[in-house]
Design an enzyme around this catalytic site. Structure first.
Site, mmCIF file in Angstrom:
data_model
loop_
_atom_site.group_PDB
_atom_site.id
_atom_site.type_symbol
_atom_site.label_atom_id
_atom_site.label_comp_id
_atom_site.label_asym_id
_atom_site.label_seq_id
_atom_site.Cartn_x
_atom_site.Cartn_y
_atom_site.Cartn_z
ATOM 1 C CG ASN A 110 -0.427 0.686 2.407
ATOM 2 O OD1 ASN A 110 -0.475 1.920 2.505
ATOM 3 N ND2 ASN A 110 0.146 -0.085 3.334
ATOM 4 C CG PHE A 114 -0.414 9.222 7.135
ATOM 5 C CD1 PHE A 114 -0.338 7.865 7.413
ATOM 6 C CD2 PHE A 114 0.508 10.067 7.760
ATOM 7 C CE1 PHE A 114 0.619 7.356 8.284
ATOM 8 C CE2 PHE A 114 1.474 9.578 8.632
ATOM 9 C CZ PHE A 114 1.533 8.220 8.888
ATOM 10 C CB SER A 172 3.721 5.785 7.291
ATOM 11 O OG SER A 172 3.341 5.760 5.927
ATOM 12 C CG ASN A 174 3.130 4.596 1.812
ATOM 13 O OD1 ASN A 174 3.928 4.275 0.939
ATOM 14 N ND2 ASN A 174 2.388 3.712 2.470
ATOM 15 C CB THR A 175 4.231 10.579 5.217
ATOM 16 O OG1 THR A 175 2.851 10.229 5.178
ATOM 17 C CG2 THR A 175 4.371 12.062 5.487
ATOM 18 C CE LYS A 214 2.630 -0.037 12.699
ATOM 19 N NZ LYS A 214 1.244 -0.183 12.231
ATOM 20 C CG ASN A 243 4.166 1.132 9.483
ATOM 21 O OD1 ASN A 243 3.491 0.673 8.546
ATOM 22 N ND2 ASN A 243 3.864 2.250 10.111
ATOM 23 N N GLY A 265 2.106 -8.478 5.314
ATOM 24 C CA GLY A 265 1.668 -9.858 5.132
ATOM 25 C C GLY A 265 2.814 -10.841 5.282
HETATM 26 C C1 FMN Z 1 -3.789 -1.058 3.490
HETATM 27 C C2 FMN Z 1 -2.942 -0.803 4.702
HETATM 28 C C3 FMN Z 1 -2.999 0.421 5.341
HETATM 29 C C4 FMN Z 1 -2.218 0.673 6.475
HETATM 30 N N1 FMN Z 1 -2.305 1.872 7.107
HETATM 31 C C5 FMN Z 1 -1.616 2.086 8.265
HETATM 32 C C6 FMN Z 1 -1.762 3.288 8.983
HETATM 33 O O1 FMN Z 1 -2.546 4.171 8.639
HETATM 34 N N2 FMN Z 1 -1.004 3.443 10.103
HETATM 35 C C7 FMN Z 1 -0.137 2.492 10.555
HETATM 36 O O2 FMN Z 1 0.513 2.683 11.589
HETATM 37 N N3 FMN Z 1 -0.002 1.325 9.893
HETATM 38 C C8 FMN Z 1 -0.716 1.101 8.768
HETATM 39 N N4 FMN Z 1 -0.582 -0.092 8.102
HETATM 40 C C9 FMN Z 1 0.387 -1.098 8.616
HETATM 41 C C10 FMN Z 1 -0.277 -2.132 9.521
HETATM 42 O O3 FMN Z 1 -0.839 -1.542 10.664
HETATM 43 C C11 FMN Z 1 0.747 -3.214 9.937
HETATM 44 O O4 FMN Z 1 1.769 -2.602 10.686
HETATM 45 C C12 FMN Z 1 1.371 -3.913 8.735
HETATM 46 O O5 FMN Z 1 0.425 -4.114 7.732
HETATM 47 C C13 FMN Z 1 1.978 -5.276 9.109
HETATM 48 O O6 FMN Z 1 0.971 -6.156 9.585
HETATM 49 P P1 FMN Z 1 0.330 -7.311 8.656
HETATM 50 O O7 FMN Z 1 1.461 -8.041 8.016
HETATM 51 O O8 FMN Z 1 -0.485 -8.124 9.598
HETATM 52 O O9 FMN Z 1 -0.504 -6.596 7.657
HETATM 53 C C14 FMN Z 1 -1.352 -0.344 6.962
HETATM 54 C C15 FMN Z 1 -1.299 -1.588 6.304
HETATM 55 C C16 FMN Z 1 -2.081 -1.828 5.203
HETATM 56 C C17 FMN Z 1 -2.025 -3.179 4.533
#
Ligand code: FMN
Length: 362
Positions: A110, A114, A172, A174-175, A214, A243, A265
């Site tokens: 992704n 934000f 993140s 992405n910022t 985080k 993250n 994932g």
């Molecule tokens: C579509 C998407 C949006 C996310 N948005 C945020 C976010 O706004 N803030 C944040 O701290 N992490 C965000 N994450 C990261 C997740 O909270 C998590 O740290 C990361 O996906 C790893 O966990 P997972 O492997 O179970 O997905 C996002 C992840 C995904 C897939």
């Protein structure tokens, strides 16, 4: 019980991932028949930071960015829910498409950036909800902000009345430039400011709200130690590891793997678990850890806890398996406790940390 998500999944996976997500939020709001996990087990309960957390599995932030379905997620069976990331001002995020499913890898990329409706809209929702379960608020800075630290302070003040805990998201990808806040010097300024703000609030009769930070899985091995020491110095209540990653190692989806953004994932599991084990050892167990990254079943959940996590969260697993993943994990954790005749999760915390920390980096 019929697994509604499994039935609907082929149709959901034909949709653009962001559209599918919007529909899921709508469905949750209408209270549609999702599989609800009724599993209860006293051994999975923990009292941390004065919060009674009914089970260790939380919904990671990003799923409910605007605090629309926090209660519904608790009702699905999560032990706690983290909403956000919320920035002071509403923000569109990056151009679409910006979420990609890498099905062969059971992963997601992704680059949302934000996107959110801003803190005021979320605050109204959280104020209106009846208290139900532990809700954390993940706060961030606006892309165009000229004082990012002020943005975090703003979020911290805004949600004082409704957040059971705060997560400071400085990881993140992405910022642009956000991850620079992970440098020890920047951390001093940011965390010093937040802790001072918390002291002022307490001095004025306010409640102590735990603050978590985080971090990114791409922090270099040598840079982790000074960061963990900074978190300990500032008496931060927990670290969340991790993250999404910028790494693309070992992916099978050749067409999608070069999309820009953060990867989550299954491919994130080893990298984030090794890092959390290292953080556990560096802090000698003194810093509580929330483990996130690639949890997809009871086995991976158990491994995170054994590596040193007190609590865990997931997001991508929910995309691939739907809410049934919650019950599968919780029942599986109870079974593991049965097998070893253990009475609490605390007894396994960190027992494989050495192995993980000595494992080869990616
Ligand atoms: C579509 C998407 C949006 C996310 N948005 C945020 C976010 O706004 N803030 C944040 O701290 N992490 C965000 N994450 C990261 C997740 O909270 C998590 O740290 C990361 O996906 C790893 O966990 P997972 O492997 O179970 O997905 C996002 C992840 C995904 C897939």
């Amino acid at each position: 019980m019929v697994n509604f998500y499994k039935l609907a999944q082929p149709a959901i996976f034909k949709m653009d991932p962001e559209k599918a997500h919007e529909l899921t939020i709508k469905a949750l709001k209408t209270g549609l028949a999702f599989d609800r996990c009724k599993h209860q087990d006293k051994r999975l309960e923990q009292n941390l930071w004065g919060l009674n957390i009914t089970n260790p599995l939380g919904m990671a932030p990003g799923f409910d960015k605007n605090a629309e379905v926090a209660n519904e997620l608790i009702d699905l069976g999560f032990g706690f829910v983290e909403v956000g990331t919320l920035t002071p001002k509403p923000q569109e995020g990056n151009p679409k498409p910006r979420i990609f499913r890498l099905v062969k890898d059971q992963a997601v990329i992704n680059r949302l950036g934000f996107n959110n409706e801003g803190q005021d809209a979320a605050l109204l929702r959280l104020q209106a909800r009846k208290m139900n379960g532990v809700i954390g608020v993940n706060i961030g800075a606006n892309k165009e902000s000229n004082n990012r630290i002020e943005d975090y302070l703003k979020g911290f003040h805004t949600f004082q009345g409704v957040a059971d805990y705060f997560t400071i998201n400085i990881s993140s990808p992405n910022t642009p430039g956000l991850r620079d806040l992970q440098s020890p010097q920047a951390l001093d300024e940011l965390l010093g400011g937040l802790m001072q703000a918390r002291t002022n609030i307490i001095d004025h009769g306010g409640k102590i709200r735990p603050i978590f930070v985080k971090i990114a899985p791409d922090i270099k091995d040598n840079d982790l130690e000074p960061i963990i020491y900074k978190l300990l110095d500032h008496k931060i209540d927990a670290v969340i590891i991790s993250n999404t990653t910028l790494s693309r190692t070992g992916l099978r989806e050749q067409n999608l793997k070069n999309e820009a953004g953060g990867l989550s994932g299954r491919p994130l599991f080893r990298k984030s678990t090794r890092m959390l084990a290292r953080a556990h050892l560096i802090s000698e167990g003194a810093l509580p850890i929330i483990g996130v990254g690639g949890i997809e079943n009871a086995e991976t959940a158990w491994q995170k806890l054994e590596a040193g996590a007190n609590l865990i969260q997931l997001y991508s697993g929910m995309i691939y398996q739907g809410p049934a993943i919650i019950g599968n994990i919780l029942k599986g954790l109870s079974q593991r406790l049965d097998q070893e005749n253990l009475h609490s999760l605390a007894s396994i915390r960190g027992r494989t940390a050495d192995q993980w920390a000595n494992s080869k980096p990616e």
